[in-house]
Design a protein around this motif. Structure first.
Motif: not given
Length: 221
Positions: A102-124
């Motif tokens: 079986v293969r798995f995937r890990v999804y990263g998330h943030t809260d809504l504080v901060g710029p979108d682009a920064y949070n995408r990088a932080l989630g990664l």
């Protein structure tokens, strides 16, 4: 009645007009996984349905999220795994090792504080931290199919402020390792049988069984 309906409609329009920017992200159930619509998804879904993989994936994912916590959370503006997160990921790794196909995937998330682009990088970065820990636990990197960041687009708790439960990674079952397209090759049955044996406990001694043993031995009280 017509006047009342008109008033309700106007009230709804007023509320809609006051809805803050980005509220469209909250039109689905909080935390729901959405299809990103990327190229090839439709073909993949059709293939999984036709080969019977979809039902197995759903069943495995449900079992995974029931038997271990698929989610770990993070401090604000951080991708550092604390002791609780490491313990949760260690339990995930133990579960994952039982299913080598079986293969798995890990999804990263943030809260809504901060710029979108920064949070995408932080989630990664958070997803990468979780993957690094899983691989250190002996999980092949090839079985962790992808690292994905949803950034701040899928909050569990809808709030503009800091919320730890939104600062998370989520591990999910997503498919099968190449060369093992189905689990119905005996290995899955072996895992189930082993867990069945390990879960066995001695039957409780009842008064009736105790009396039968005494009678058989010819003893008495």
């Amino acid at each position: 009645m017509r006047g009342r309906l008109t008033a309700l409609a106007l009230a709804g329009a007023t509320i809609a007009a006051c809805t803050p920017e980005g509220a469209r992200d909250f039109n689905t159930a909080a935390g729901a996984s959405i299809d990103s619509g990327t190229f090839g998804n439709a073909t993949m879904n059709n293939h999984q349905v036709q080969t019977g993989q979809t039902d197995i994936l759903v069943s495995l994912n449900t079992r995974f999220s029931t038997e271990v916590d698929p989610t770990v959370t993070f401090p604000f503006d951080s991708a550092v795994l604390d002791a609780t997160a490491r313990a949760t990921l260690a339990r995930q790794a133990s579960w994952i090792r039982q299913f080598p196909e079986v293969r798995f995937r890990v999804y990263g998330h943030t809260d809504l504080v901060g710029p979108d682009a920064y949070n995408r990088a932080l989630g990664l970065r958070r997803a990468q931290a979780a993957v690094a820990f899983l691989t250190a636990q002996g999980i092949s990197r090839s079985r962790l199919e992808a690292v994905v960041s949803y950034g701040e687009t899928q909050p569990l708790i809808v709030t503009q402020g800091r919320e730890r439960r939104n600062r998370r990674t989520v591990t999910e079952v997503v498919g099968f390792v190449s060369g093992h397209p189905m689990l119905l090759n005996g290995k899955y049955a072996q895992v189930i049988f082993r867990e069945y044996v390990d879960s066995a406990v001695p039957a409780p001694r009842t008064e009736e069984s105790g009396l039968a043993a005494i009678a058989a031995a010819g003893g008495g009280g």
